[in-house]
Scaffold this motif. Structure first.
Motif, PDB file in Angstrom:
ATOM      1  N   THR A 119       7.415  -5.127  24.704  1.00  0.00           N
ATOM      2  CA  THR A 119       7.893  -5.131  26.084  1.00  0.00           C
ATOM      3  C   THR A 119       7.022  -6.042  26.952  1.00  0.00           C
ATOM      4  OG1 THR A 119       6.568  -3.133  26.500  1.00  0.00           O
ATOM      5  CG2 THR A 119       8.903  -2.827  25.969  1.00  0.00           C
ATOM      6  N   GLN A 120       7.587  -6.499  28.047  1.00  0.00           N
ATOM      7  CA  GLN A 120       6.889  -7.418  28.945  1.00  0.00           C
ATOM      8  C   GLN A 120       5.648  -6.793  29.565  1.00  0.00           C
ATOM      9  OE1 GLN A 120       9.739  -8.963  31.797  1.00  0.00           O
ATOM     10  NE2 GLN A 120      11.244  -9.379  30.179  1.00  0.00           N
ATOM     11  N   ASP A 121       5.640  -5.472  29.710  1.00  0.00           N
ATOM     12  CA  ASP A 121       4.462  -4.815  30.269  1.00  0.00           C
ATOM     13  C   ASP A 121       3.412  -4.492  29.210  1.00  0.00           C
ATOM     14  OD1 ASP A 121       5.576  -2.656  28.906  1.00  0.00           O
ATOM     15  OD2 ASP A 121       6.121  -1.543  30.705  1.00  0.00           O
TER      16      ASP A 121
ATOM     17  N   ARG B 164      18.868  -6.874  10.857  1.00  0.00           N
ATOM     18  CA  ARG B 164      18.052  -8.068  10.590  1.00  0.00           C
ATOM     19  C   ARG B 164      17.337  -8.549  11.855  1.00  0.00           C
ATOM     20  NH1 ARG B 164      18.854 -12.269   6.716  1.00  0.00           N
ATOM     21  NH2 ARG B 164      17.438 -13.997   7.193  1.00  0.00           N
ATOM     22  N   ASP B 165      18.005  -8.432  13.013  1.00  0.00           N
ATOM     23  CA  ASP B 165      17.388  -8.853  14.264  1.00  0.00           C
ATOM     24  C   ASP B 165      17.836  -7.940  15.387  1.00  0.00           C
ATOM     25  OD1 ASP B 165      15.772 -10.420  15.871  1.00  0.00           O
ATOM     26  OD2 ASP B 165      17.301 -11.923  16.278  1.00  0.00           O
ATOM     27  N   PHE B 166      17.025  -7.895  16.430  1.00  0.00           N
ATOM     28  CA  PHE B 166      17.396  -7.167  17.643  1.00  0.00           C
ATOM     29  C   PHE B 166      16.608  -7.765  18.797  1.00  0.00           C
ATOM     30  CE2 PHE B 166      13.586  -5.028  16.276  1.00  0.00           C
ATOM     31  CZ  PHE B 166      12.933  -4.634  17.437  1.00  0.00           C
ATOM     32  N   ILE B 167      17.001  -7.415  20.013  1.00  0.00           N
ATOM     33  CA  ILE B 167      16.331  -7.946  21.194  1.00  0.00           C
ATOM     34  C   ILE B 167      16.388  -6.898  22.294  1.00  0.00           C
ATOM     35  CG2 ILE B 167      18.386  -9.025  22.201  1.00  0.00           C
ATOM     36  CD1 ILE B 167      16.626 -11.424  22.963  1.00  0.00           C
ATOM     37  N   LEU B 168      15.382  -6.887  23.149  1.00  0.00           N
ATOM     38  CA  LEU B 168      15.457  -6.125  24.381  1.00  0.00           C
ATOM     39  C   LEU B 168      16.180  -6.981  25.405  1.00  0.00           C
ATOM     40  CD1 LEU B 168      11.828  -4.667  24.518  1.00  0.00           C
ATOM     41  CD2 LEU B 168      13.880  -3.619  23.554  1.00  0.00           C
ATOM     42  N   ASP B 169      17.126  -6.396  26.124  1.00  0.00           N
ATOM     43  CA  ASP B 169      17.911  -7.203  27.060  1.00  0.00           C
ATOM     44  C   ASP B 169      17.024  -7.686  28.208  1.00  0.00           C
ATOM     45  OD1 ASP B 169      19.421  -5.763  29.819  1.00  0.00           O
ATOM     46  OD2 ASP B 169      17.878  -4.715  28.679  1.00  0.00           O
TER      47      ASP B 169
ATOM     48  N   SER C  20      16.252  -2.622  29.742  1.00  0.00           N
ATOM     49  CA  SER C  20      16.870  -1.299  29.829  1.00  0.00           C
ATOM     50  C   SER C  20      17.670  -0.967  28.582  1.00  0.00           C
ATOM     51  CB  SER C  20      17.802  -1.224  31.049  1.00  0.00           C
ATOM     52  OG  SER C  20      17.080  -1.433  32.237  1.00  0.00           O
ATOM     53  N   PHE C  21      17.881  -1.972  27.713  1.00  0.00           N
ATOM     54  CA  PHE C  21      18.674  -1.789  26.507  1.00  0.00           C
ATOM     55  C   PHE C  21      18.006  -2.503  25.336  1.00  0.00           C
ATOM     56  CE2 PHE C  21      21.612  -1.575  30.058  1.00  0.00           C
ATOM     57  CZ  PHE C  21      22.397  -0.476  29.765  1.00  0.00           C
TER      58      PHE C  21
ATOM     59  N   ASN D 259      14.474   4.022  27.652  1.00  0.00           N
ATOM     60  CA  ASN D 259      13.755   4.693  28.734  1.00  0.00           C
ATOM     61  C   ASN D 259      12.473   3.907  28.997  1.00  0.00           C
ATOM     62  OD1 ASN D 259      11.882   6.486  30.113  1.00  0.00           O
ATOM     63  ND2 ASN D 259      13.373   8.113  29.721  1.00  0.00           N
ATOM     64  N   SER D 260      12.365   3.312  30.172  1.00  0.00           N
ATOM     65  CA  SER D 260      11.230   2.441  30.455  1.00  0.00           C
ATOM     66  C   SER D 260       9.917   3.205  30.570  1.00  0.00           C
ATOM     67  CB  SER D 260      11.482   1.646  31.740  1.00  0.00           C
ATOM     68  OG  SER D 260      11.650   2.521  32.842  1.00  0.00           O
ATOM     69  N   GLU D 261       9.980   4.485  30.849  1.00  0.00           N
ATOM     70  CA  GLU D 261       8.757   5.276  30.975  1.00  0.00           C
ATOM     71  C   GLU D 261       8.248   5.766  29.624  1.00  0.00           C
ATOM     72  OE1 GLU D 261       6.827   5.750  33.638  1.00  0.00           O
ATOM     73  OE2 GLU D 261       8.184   4.290  34.565  1.00  0.00           O
TER      74      GLU D 261
END
Length: 344
Positions: free
Chosen positions: A251-253, A293-298, A302-303, A320-322
């Protein structure tokens, strides 16, 4: 609406490279369109401003492989500007460096790094080839298998995962975009380093081991050498012999890490310790499909959007961001043979 690029194999029903839109309010995909009929465009890279797109292409008739470059026009359509098929073996990962307009292609089958340059006239040139040698203990490690070249945040170094030799290497990049080996670390034998993610703010690298189904925490020293400080399992012990690590995202944080595992078909969620960068598992969740095989956080994080190679559908999970945990929403979007999803 967010737009994504879908890449994948073209062995069955997939025609080539596509775009698709994602509604971050409804949590649903729509409006899938074909960009180009390429041969197994299994990975892509985009420029930071999302105006340039580089995709792997395999021309089976001529037994050549390489890169196809696209530019987005004022109508938001992708138009091919150049293609260069400079190798026999097809790549499996692509990275793009802005300042030198160089593209780094990881070649799993041949254990090679190929460097392409896009010139001022939008023409591609093959400018460097680096070949790895070696092997390791797993049956899939009979020779070098380079699986990823990850650019650092300043884009002055390329971190290379070699699944076949168990090495993670650091190459410096000169002003022209050419590579020179600086450091390397030997991971535990049989790890099979496949993909990696850099912490956004602290000196840690997270490497997924395809062959031993692990997430590995490496501390980055000032001279860009590594110390392996932690190894954790991604799947339960009884499934490790059959499972296979795939993608890893942070995650970016810098609070959470997500690792996908094929054949056991799960995503494992880890929380990152703010003090030492180490991770602790907080969730295992099925991807509701075969071969994630691959995935991404939108874009909003949030997804989580999961591409399935074999079951041909995209799964959507609410995040859930928390807590960092995922909850399944939908898997009705058809995307055959999809092995790459990238934000456009």
């Amino acid at each position: 609406m967010q737009e994504y690029i879908l890449g994948g194999y073209t062995r069955r029903d997939n025609e080539g490279l596509k775009t698709i839109q994602f509604d971050e309010v409804e949590g649903k995909f729509s409006n899938k369109k074909l960009i180009a009929e390429l041969g197994s465009p299994t990975y892509v890279a985009l420029s930071r401003d999302k105006s340039l797109l580089f995709a792997i292409h395999k021309d089976s008739e001529n037994e050549k492989a390489g890169i196809v470059a696209f530019r987005k026009d004022e109508h938001q359509n992708w138009n091919e500007i150049s293609r260069l098929l400079a190798t026999v073996g097809s790549g499996c990962h692509v990275s793009y460096r802005e300042s030198s307009q160089t593209i780094y292609v990881s070649n799993y089958g041949d254990g090679e790094l190929d460097v392409y340059h896009l010139d001022v006239n939008d023409q591609l040139h093959h400018v460097q080839k680096i070949t790895h040698t070696g092997s390791s203990v797993h049956p899939n490690q009979e020779k070098s298998h380079i699986h990823m070249g990850l650019l650092t945040a300043d884009q002055n170094s390329l971190i290379v995962c070699d699944l076949g030799t168990d090495y993670v290497s650091v190459y410096s990049i000169d002003d022209e975009g050419l590579l020179e080996l600086k450091h390397e670390i030997k991971m535990p034998e049989g790890t099979g380093p496949r993909h990696a993610a850099l912490h956004p703010a602290k000196p840690y690298l997270y490497v997924i081991g395809e062959l031993n189904n692990t997430t590995n925490v490496l501390e980055i020293k000032n001279d860009f050498t590594f110390d392996l400080v932690q190894t954790v399992e991604n799947v339960p012990q009884e499934y490790r012999s059959d499972a296979s690590g795939a993608a890893i995202r942070i995650t970016q944080d810098g609070r959470f890490i997500y690792s996908s595992s094929r054949f056991h078909d799960i995503i494992t969620v880890f929380e990152i310790n703010e003090e030492n960068g180490q991770v602790s598992e907080i969730q295992k969740i099925g991807t509701v499909g075969q071969i994630p095989r691959d995935f991404i956080l939108d874009q909003t994080e949030s997804f989580a959007l999961v591409a399935h190679q074999d079951s041909d559908h995209l799964s959507v999970f609410k995040r859930n961001s928390e807590t960092g945990k995922l909850s399944f929403i939908d898997n009705t979007t058809y995307a055959p043979e999809c092995v790459c999803i990238a934000l456009a």
